[in-house]
Design a protein around this motif. Structure first.
Motif, PDB file in Angstrom:
ATOM      1  N   LEU A  31      -7.910 -17.264  28.227  1.00 22.60           N
ATOM      2  CA  LEU A  31      -7.159 -17.748  29.390  1.00 22.60           C
ATOM      3  C   LEU A  31      -7.325 -16.833  30.595  1.00 22.60           C
ATOM      4  O   LEU A  31      -7.463 -17.302  31.731  1.00 22.60           O
ATOM      5  CB  LEU A  31      -5.676 -17.879  29.031  1.00 22.60           C
ATOM      6  CG  LEU A  31      -5.322 -18.888  27.932  1.00 22.60           C
ATOM      7  CD1 LEU A  31      -3.809 -19.030  27.814  1.00 22.60           C
ATOM      8  CD2 LEU A  31      -5.962 -20.235  28.205  1.00 22.60           C
ATOM      9  N   THR A  32      -7.336 -15.520  30.366  1.00 20.25           N
ATOM     10  CA  THR A  32      -7.492 -14.581  31.478  1.00 20.25           C
ATOM     11  C   THR A  32      -8.874 -14.699  32.095  1.00 20.25           C
ATOM     12  O   THR A  32      -9.024 -14.686  33.327  1.00 20.25           O
ATOM     13  CB  THR A  32      -7.248 -13.142  30.991  1.00 20.25           C
ATOM     14  OG1 THR A  32      -5.936 -13.057  30.409  1.00 20.25           O
ATOM     15  CG2 THR A  32      -7.328 -12.158  32.154  1.00 20.25           C
TER      16      THR A  32
ATOM     17  N   ALA B 100       1.731 -15.513  29.427  1.00 12.42           N
ATOM     18  CA  ALA B 100       2.360 -14.416  30.169  1.00 12.42           C
ATOM     19  C   ALA B 100       1.337 -13.335  30.510  1.00 12.42           C
ATOM     20  O   ALA B 100       1.324 -12.809  31.638  1.00 12.42           O
ATOM     21  CB  ALA B 100       3.502 -13.823  29.343  1.00 12.42           C
ATOM     22  N   VAL B 101       0.468 -12.997  29.552  1.00 10.90           N
ATOM     23  CA  VAL B 101      -0.578 -11.997  29.818  1.00 10.90           C
ATOM     24  C   VAL B 101      -1.498 -12.475  30.927  1.00 10.90           C
ATOM     25  O   VAL B 101      -1.867 -11.715  31.834  1.00 10.90           O
ATOM     26  CB  VAL B 101      -1.380 -11.714  28.526  1.00 10.90           C
ATOM     27  CG1 VAL B 101      -2.623 -10.876  28.835  1.00 10.90           C
ATOM     28  CG2 VAL B 101      -0.517 -11.002  27.497  1.00 10.90           C
ATOM     29  N   MET B 102      -1.877 -13.756  30.883  1.00  7.87           N
ATOM     30  CA  MET B 102      -2.758 -14.311  31.912  1.00  7.87           C
ATOM     31  C   MET B 102      -2.116 -14.254  33.294  1.00  7.87           C
ATOM     32  O   MET B 102      -2.762 -13.882  34.282  1.00  7.87           O
ATOM     33  CB  MET B 102      -3.131 -15.742  31.540  1.00  7.87           C
ATOM     34  CG  MET B 102      -4.057 -16.440  32.531  1.00  7.87           C
ATOM     35  SD  MET B 102      -3.152 -17.376  33.795  1.00  7.87           S
ATOM     36  CE  MET B 102      -2.392 -18.647  32.787  1.00  7.87           C
ATOM     37  N   LEU B 103      -0.851 -14.625  33.382  1.00 10.72           N
ATOM     38  CA  LEU B 103      -0.156 -14.622  34.672  1.00 10.72           C
ATOM     39  C   LEU B 103       0.006 -13.202  35.215  1.00 10.72           C
ATOM     40  O   LEU B 103      -0.134 -12.969  36.428  1.00 10.72           O
ATOM     41  CB  LEU B 103       1.211 -15.287  34.525  1.00 10.72           C
ATOM     42  CG  LEU B 103       1.200 -16.793  34.213  1.00 10.72           C
ATOM     43  CD1 LEU B 103       2.613 -17.302  33.991  1.00 10.72           C
ATOM     44  CD2 LEU B 103       0.517 -17.571  35.336  1.00 10.72           C
ATOM     45  N   ILE B 104       0.299 -12.254  34.334  1.00 11.93           N
ATOM     46  CA  ILE B 104       0.431 -10.861  34.773  1.00 11.93           C
ATOM     47  C   ILE B 104      -0.903 -10.340  35.292  1.00 11.93           C
ATOM     48  O   ILE B 104      -0.982  -9.697  36.350  1.00 11.93           O
ATOM     49  CB  ILE B 104       0.956  -9.984  33.618  1.00 11.93           C
ATOM     50  CG1 ILE B 104       2.399 -10.366  33.280  1.00 11.93           C
ATOM     51  CG2 ILE B 104       0.865  -8.505  33.988  1.00 11.93           C
ATOM     52  CD1 ILE B 104       2.932  -9.682  32.041  1.00 11.93           C
ATOM     53  N   ALA B 105      -1.988 -10.615  34.541  1.00 13.12           N
ATOM     54  CA  ALA B 105      -3.316 -10.172  34.976  1.00 13.12           C
ATOM     55  C   ALA B 105      -3.708 -10.821  36.293  1.00 13.12           C
ATOM     56  O   ALA B 105      -4.260 -10.171  37.187  1.00 13.12           O
ATOM     57  CB  ALA B 105      -4.355 -10.489  33.895  1.00 13.12           C
TER      58      ALA B 105
ATOM     59  N   ALA C  57      -1.694 -11.819  38.636  1.00 13.04           N
ATOM     60  CA  ALA C  57      -0.918 -11.191  39.702  1.00 13.04           C
ATOM     61  C   ALA C  57      -1.501  -9.841  40.099  1.00 13.04           C
ATOM     62  O   ALA C  57      -1.446  -9.446  41.273  1.00 13.04           O
ATOM     63  CB  ALA C  57       0.535 -11.030  39.248  1.00 13.04           C
ATOM     64  N   LEU C  58      -2.101  -9.139  39.138  1.00 10.02           N
ATOM     65  CA  LEU C  58      -2.669  -7.819  39.428  1.00 10.02           C
ATOM     66  C   LEU C  58      -3.905  -7.915  40.313  1.00 10.02           C
ATOM     67  O   LEU C  58      -4.122  -7.079  41.190  1.00 10.02           O
ATOM     68  CB  LEU C  58      -3.005  -7.099  38.119  1.00 10.02           C
ATOM     69  CG  LEU C  58      -1.806  -6.670  37.260  1.00 10.02           C
ATOM     70  CD1 LEU C  58      -2.290  -6.049  35.953  1.00 10.02           C
ATOM     71  CD2 LEU C  58      -0.928  -5.680  38.023  1.00 10.02           C
ATOM     72  N   TRP C  59      -4.758  -8.938  40.076  1.00  8.62           N
ATOM     73  CA  TRP C  59      -5.971  -9.017  40.894  1.00  8.62           C
ATOM     74  C   TRP C  59      -5.822  -9.935  42.115  1.00  8.62           C
ATOM     75  O   TRP C  59      -6.729 -10.021  42.936  1.00  8.62           O
ATOM     76  CB  TRP C  59      -7.166  -9.471  40.068  1.00  8.62           C
ATOM     77  CG  TRP C  59      -7.132 -10.882  39.558  1.00  8.62           C
ATOM     78  CD1 TRP C  59      -7.058 -12.029  40.295  1.00  8.62           C
ATOM     79  CD2 TRP C  59      -7.200 -11.302  38.189  1.00  8.62           C
ATOM     80  NE1 TRP C  59      -7.053 -13.135  39.484  1.00  8.62           N
ATOM     81  CE2 TRP C  59      -7.160 -12.719  38.181  1.00  8.62           C
ATOM     82  CE3 TRP C  59      -7.312 -10.639  36.974  1.00  8.62           C
ATOM     83  CZ2 TRP C  59      -7.200 -13.468  37.011  1.00  8.62           C
ATOM     84  CZ3 TRP C  59      -7.358 -11.386  35.811  1.00  8.62           C
ATOM     85  CH2 TRP C  59      -7.305 -12.768  35.825  1.00  8.62           C
ATOM     86  N   SER C  60      -4.688 -10.629  42.239  1.00 12.67           N
ATOM     87  CA  SER C  60      -4.521 -11.530  43.379  1.00 12.67           C
ATOM     88  C   SER C  60      -4.457 -10.776  44.701  1.00 12.67           C
ATOM     89  O   SER C  60      -4.977 -11.243  45.722  1.00 12.67           O
ATOM     90  CB  SER C  60      -3.259 -12.380  43.193  1.00 12.67           C
ATOM     91  OG  SER C  60      -2.109 -11.556  43.124  1.00 12.67           O
TER      92      SER C  60
END
Length: 402
Positions: free
Chosen positions: A34-35, A343-348, A350-353
């Protein structure tokens, strides 16, 4: 009541460590998939933007000009119909557009800061579908429209502002100002000459030319060209996979060349696609390994409970009434894994956005990635349930009725 008795009997030998190992492995695999998918979708906005350094969905190709041919005055550097058909048949080609060159003499005159300038020009036209901008006044009807719209390459404006204008003491102009400057075109040939009004209506990042509508080019060539239209000297090709090595190989074998650095930058997009595919493949492999880990754990659990399960079967319990409890456990674990992976995908993301936003890239919506995760986990859960039922039924067949 019977169900609770079966559940209390079966859960005693359930290995928490084995189920935790399955959950962790499955989470790692699904989170990677997903990431990687979301990162790919976010970054593809880089090359969907025409002004981006990696935007290379189109290449412009031409015949290579040899020094001997130019010295001998050989102007046969166009593409034949057979060559165009061969290019269109390549698997990496979506469609091909032809540049139509003016077969008449063109000159332009403008008044800049009280100083008049005139120069010879070249004009080309291509199908509207291949132009990266769509001005509202991009049309020309002979005998009706009095102004010829022109689309200019952004590189030409840059060369004028920071090359010609600065060295001649002329004013620098912006794109909007350039569109307000009246231009007079002189078109001549075939014993005729005519003055026309023209105006720059837009600037293209894709086309390195001075473009006019196809309607104007057809009319002008028919009216002023001394000879019939020649074969197109340049083609614009929309490709499926920018940077595909097959493109460079084909151009080299046939003696064609692409304009500018499109091929080099296209390789970056192709490399990113390959890397994303590799990362997603690794995630899928991890998920498959987790799937087989679960099957092995369940098989060992069934073997450990073999005596109890056989007794239950002898008492009249069906294989499904026994397998159902294992299926509930697996479904609950998979649901937790799916939520954690999203949740992991959304956090990742947000980090690169923020770094992507700093270069003008807007991240894509995560809905497609979430939907993909749901579909993958639904397939995994369905496979788990089918495997559990098959294992239970195969290992503990129901007794035959007399």
């Amino acid at each position: 009541m019977n169900s609770s008795i079966v559940w209390r009997l079966l859960r005693r030998n359930i290995s928490i460590a084995q189920l935790a190992g399955y959950a962790i492995a499955n989470l790692a695999g699904l989170a990677i998939v997903l990431t990687a998918l979301q990162f790919y979708r976010d970054v593809t906005a880089v090359w969907s933007d025409e002004d981006s350094f990696i935007s290379r969905d189109y290449i412009i190709i031409s015949q290579k000009v040899s020094s001997i041919g130019s010295l001998l005055g050989n102007s046969s550097a166009g593409f034949s119909e057979a060559e165009i058909a061969d290019i269109e048949s390549q698997p990496w080609v979506r469609r091909v557009g032809r540049f139509t060159t003016a077969g008449f003499n063109v000159s332009a005159s403008v008044d800049m800061g009280g100083r008049g300038m005139s120069t010879a020009l070249f004009l080309e036209s291509i199908p509207d579908d291949f132009i990266d901008i769509t001005p509202s006044d991009w049309h020309y009807t002979p005998g009706k429209d009095r102004t010829v719209p022109i689309i200019l390459s952004k590189e030409y404006l840059t060369l004028y502002n920071f090359g010609f204008a600065s060295s001649r003491g002329l004013p620098q102009v912006s794109e909007s100002m350039m569109g307000m400057i009246p231009i007079r075109l002189s078109v001549s040939g075939n014993g005729s000459q005519q003055w026309l009004q023209a105006r720059i209506v837009g600037f293209s990042s894709r086309l390195n030319t001075i473009a006019v509508p196809e309607e104007f080019m057809e009319w002008a060539n028919a009216s002023f060209a001394d000879e019939p239209a020649s074969a197109p000297s340049r083609l614009i090709v929309e490709v499926n996979t920018p940077g595909d090595p097959a493109i460079a190989q084909y151009l080299d074998v046939h003696g064609y060349e692409s304009a500018g650095d499109k091929a080099d930058n296209g390789r970056a997009a192709y490399f990113l696609t390959i890397v994303t595919a590799v990362v997603m493949t690794v995630g899928i492999i991890i998920s498959l390994l987790a799937f087989f880990i679960l099957l092995l754990s369940i098989y060992l659990l069934l073997q450990k409970n073999r005596g109890k399960l056989r007794s239950l079967m002898m008492l009249g319990y069906t294989p499904w009434s026994i397998a159902r409890h294992y299926c509930i456990i697996v479904a609950a674990i998979n649901a937790g894994v799916l939520i954690a992976a999203i949740a992991v995908m959304l956090i990742a993301s947000a980090l690169w956005s923020e770094p992507l936003a700093s270069i003008g890239v807007t991240p894509a919506s995560p809905l497609l990635s979430i939907f993909t995760g749901i579909c993958i986990m639904a397939l995994i859960t369905a496979g788990n349930i089918m495997a559990i039922r098959r294992n239970v039924k195969r290992t503990f067949p129901q007794p035959h009725k007399p």
